[in-house]
Design a protein around this motif. Structure first.
Motif, PDB file in Angstrom:
ATOM      1  N   GLY A 380       0.858  -1.252  -0.041  1.00 14.48           N
ATOM      2  CA  GLY A 380       0.036  -0.189   0.143  1.00 14.48           C
ATOM      3  C   GLY A 380       0.921   1.300   0.004  1.00 14.48           C
ATOM      4  O   GLY A 380       0.254   2.143  -0.249  1.00 14.48           O
ATOM      5  N   VAL A 381       2.259   1.070   0.029  1.00 14.49           N
ATOM      6  CA  VAL A 381       3.101   2.293  -0.004  1.00 14.49           C
ATOM      7  C   VAL A 381       3.458   2.508  -1.408  1.00 14.49           C
ATOM      8  O   VAL A 381       3.842   1.568  -2.228  1.00 14.49           O
ATOM      9  N   VAL A 386       9.120   3.633  -1.091  1.00 14.96           N
ATOM     10  CA  VAL A 386      10.145   2.506  -0.568  1.00 14.96           C
ATOM     11  C   VAL A 386      11.507   2.727  -1.180  1.00 14.96           C
ATOM     12  O   VAL A 386      12.346   2.424  -0.504  1.00 14.96           O
ATOM     13  N   ILE A 387      11.641   3.145  -2.562  1.00 12.49           N
ATOM     14  CA  ILE A 387      12.843   3.566  -2.796  1.00 12.49           C
ATOM     15  C   ILE A 387      13.667   4.440  -2.365  1.00 12.49           C
ATOM     16  O   ILE A 387      14.994   4.116  -1.865  1.00 12.49           O
ATOM     17  N   ALA A 388      13.073   5.360  -2.023  1.00 13.57           N
ATOM     18  CA  ALA A 388      13.736   6.617  -1.054  1.00 13.57           C
ATOM     19  C   ALA A 388      14.271   5.975   0.254  1.00 13.57           C
ATOM     20  O   ALA A 388      15.486   6.100   0.493  1.00 13.57           O
ATOM     21  N   ILE A 499      10.473  -0.664   6.989  1.00 13.39           N
ATOM     22  CA  ILE A 499      10.356   0.294   5.703  1.00 13.39           C
ATOM     23  C   ILE A 499       8.939   0.970   5.843  1.00 13.39           C
ATOM     24  O   ILE A 499       9.010   2.299   5.451  1.00 13.39           O
ATOM     25  N   VAL A 500       8.013   0.543   6.248  1.00 11.69           N
ATOM     26  CA  VAL A 500       6.429   1.278   6.174  1.00 11.69           C
ATOM     27  C   VAL A 500       6.559   2.150   7.213  1.00 11.69           C
ATOM     28  O   VAL A 500       6.196   3.165   6.932  1.00 11.69           O
ATOM     29  N   ASP A 510      14.808   9.229   9.467  1.00 16.40           N
ATOM     30  CA  ASP A 510      15.994   9.674  10.346  1.00 16.40           C
ATOM     31  C   ASP A 510      16.094   8.552  11.613  1.00 16.40           C
ATOM     32  O   ASP A 510      17.102   8.232  12.020  1.00 16.40           O
ATOM     33  N   GLY A 511      14.854   8.372  12.195  1.00 13.68           N
ATOM     34  CA  GLY A 511      14.745   7.550  13.533  1.00 13.68           C
ATOM     35  C   GLY A 511      15.254   6.058  13.046  1.00 13.68           C
ATOM     36  O   GLY A 511      16.118   5.623  13.770  1.00 13.68           O
ATOM     37  N   MET A 512      14.604   5.747  12.138  1.00 15.08           N
ATOM     38  CA  MET A 512      15.198   4.278  11.746  1.00 15.08           C
ATOM     39  C   MET A 512      16.646   4.241  11.340  1.00 15.08           C
ATOM     40  O   MET A 512      17.338   3.240  11.987  1.00 15.08           O
ATOM     41  N   ILE A 513      17.275   5.062  10.700  1.00  7.65           N
ATOM     42  CA  ILE A 513      18.646   5.100  10.280  1.00  7.65           C
ATOM     43  C   ILE A 513      19.341   5.211  11.605  1.00  7.65           C
ATOM     44  O   ILE A 513      20.644   4.778  11.734  1.00  7.65           O
TER      45      ILE A 513
END
Length: 542
Positions: A380-381, A386-388, A499-500, A510-513
């Motif tokens: 649904g994204v 997703v690529i970004a 990713i979602v 930024d938080g995920m990285i």
């Protein structure tokens, strides 16, 4: 002790009315979270078992959500997300209520058929009943799928089958055994003991051979060298009047597409009908478009919901294109497969439905329900988002692993599927790597940590401590021998749920990285602590 429908696996249901399914609630008081947890770890082999103390299985995961974990190890296994757990819990409660009055086998058959339909729909596959329909065989694991493929293709035209797989360090540990048509564990889904390594069909052995994609030092072999070896193996099989099944891994534990697709298509053109192709996409790091392209070439495709999709372990499916379905649906199955699957796990019109037991595997049903919850969120994204996210992760993590002296990147190559497409300039999310494999370096003596040392780092990172949350990386993969020293690579990975969440906005990305950098910080620190205190290795018993 009261039983829930998670307490029984196919083949061992109790007698009486409740024997119609693989377990079932004998009293309304069985309802609740314990019944759900029991069900989520039912209907598979011993890999699903959780230790009583920790509540974790052999992969270090359990059936309950662990939102506090830094979960970057989806190339091995995952823990169910809190959102998926809530959705599956509501579904489980509905099933419990319905089974108070309805036959469980019928309920299961209806529900697993709906799971099959939804999986195919989310992949954009034709759901009509016409000649373009794709069939899906449901299985408890990716390894089971390899066993099913060997059983379906074995002794076709009364010819021996030879399967060709990658070495097990790039695939699952039991894949080579399963691909040779043999039991790969000591107990199967019905909780029945079996002789590990024994043929399912005695006297009808499937031959299996493997091809290494890495040299002894962990560097990649050239594609020309691999193609030459494969050509020689298939020529030998043809001379012996065997059929061949080449299993192409897309992607492997260390993010390889191997053998390369140019090689695969040249081999298929050369050997024609005696060579079948199965795409091992059990990591599920492929798009619906990629899967559809493989099926259009009449390749079988194997997927699971427990890696990239981050569903709980043990949910698989073998996707069969129309041409293969027409060939295989009338194939008889070894009677031993009755312990691995139920009638409803196979599509309508397949001979398997006539010979398999009318059991129910609610554990498989719930695990697929969780995986499809995540798949639906992911598809649904918008792809550009997703690529970004993948591109940003790949850039930052790749740069860190290249520049930080604590790590050494494992040799890899880009994922190239251009052979599938008429145009190769279209950006596709599944051609951006989501697994990064690396060795750990010793900051004191120099050089790469041994496989034993890396295993201790991996184990210690996952331990819950008062001031630190557990870190989940991909299990060490034995990739090299430097002289007489074996070395393993760890893996940091993105999953669909990560990713979602990161697609929600710049702060989320930024938080995920930032979390990924914390994972690498913690990993480097743990390696430094370990190598400064060698006694830790001995104390860990590794």
């Amino acid at each position: 002790m009261l039983k829930t429908f998670g307490d029984y696996a196919p083949g061992l249901a109790p007698s009486g009315k409740m024997a119609e399914f693989a377990g079932g609630p004998s009293k309304p008081s069985d309802k609740g979270e314990d019944a759900l947890l029991n069900c989520l770890v039912s209907g598979g082999d011993e890999r699903l078992e959780c230790e009583p103390g920790s509540g974790l299985n052999m992969y270090g995961h359990g059936p309950s959500p662990r939102p506090q974990d830094l979960a970057f190890g989806s190339s091995t296994a995952s823990t169910i997300s809190a959102q998926a757990f809530a959705a599956v819990g509501a579904y489980h409660a509905e099933l419990l209520q319905e089974m108070e009055t309805g036959p469980a086998a019928e309920i299961y058959a209806r529900e697993i058929a709906q799971i099959r339909t939804k999986l195919l729909s989310l992949l954009g596959l034709d759901q009509s009943s016409g000649p373009s329909r794709v069939d899906a065989i449901m299985a408890t694991s990716g390894t089971d799928i390899h066993l099913f493929a060997a059983a379906l293709l074995g002794r076709q035209d009364d010819r021996t089958l030879m399967t060709i797989t990658l070495m097990g360090n790039e695939t699952g540990s039991g894949v080579m055994t399963a691909a040779s048509g043999r039991h790969f564990m000591s107990r199967v889904g019905g909780n029945c003991p079996v002789a590990k390594g024994e043929e399912l069909s005695p006297g009808h052995a499937t031959r299996n051979t493997t091809v290494a994609v890495r040299n002894a030092d962990g560097t990649l072999r050239s594609e020309d060298e691999i193609e030459l070896e494969l050509k020689g193996l298939i020529e030998l099989a043809r001379a012996a009047e065997f059929r061949c099944l080449l299993i192409v891994t897309d992607v492997s534990k260390t993010s390889l597409l191997a053998p390369g697709l140019e090689t695969v298509f040249r081999l298929k053109e050369r050997f024609g009908a005696m060579l079948d192709i199965m795409i091992d996409a059990c990591q599920f790091r492929v798009s619906g478009a990629t899967i559809r392209a493989y099926l259009a070439h009449d390749f079988l495709v194997a997927v699971t919901g427990s890696k990239f999709l981050a569903g709980p372990i043990f949910s698989g499916a073998l996707l069969c294109p129309p041409g293969m379905s027409d060939r295989l649906k009338r194939r008889p199955l070894p009677s031993a497969l009755a312990d691995y699957c139920a009638k409803a796990d196979w599509p309508e019109g397949w001979m398997a439905q006539d010979v398999l037991p009318d059991h129910a595997n609610f554990g498989l049903l719930l695990r697929w329900k969780a995986a499809l919850f995540e798949l639906e969120r992911f598809v649904g994204v918008r792809e550009e988002k997703v690529i970004a996210v993948l591109s940003a992760f790949a850039e930052v993590v790749g740069e860190r692993l290249q520049q930080d002296s604590a790590f050494e990147l494992l040799d890899s190559r880009p994922i190239d599927r251009s052979r599938l497409w008429n145009r190769s300039d279209t950006a596709r999310w599944d051609e951006i790597p989501s697994i990064f494999s690396f060795y750990l370096r010793n900051p004191y003596r120099g050089g790469i940590l041994t496989a034993a040392e890396t295993a201790v780092v991996y184990k210690n990172l996952a331990v819950e401590q008062s001031d630190l949350v557990p870190v989940r990386l991909g299990q060490p993969v034995r990739c090299a021998d430097f002289g007489d020293m074996p070395a393993s690579a760890l893996r940091i990975c993105l999953s669909a749920p990560l990713i979602v969440e990161a697609c929600e906005g710049a702060d989320a990305l930024d938080g995920m990285i930032s979390q990924a950098m914390t994972v690498l910080d913690r990993t480097a620190d743990m390696a430094a602590q370990l190598t400064s205190q060698p006694s830790i290795i001995r104390a860990s018993g590794v």
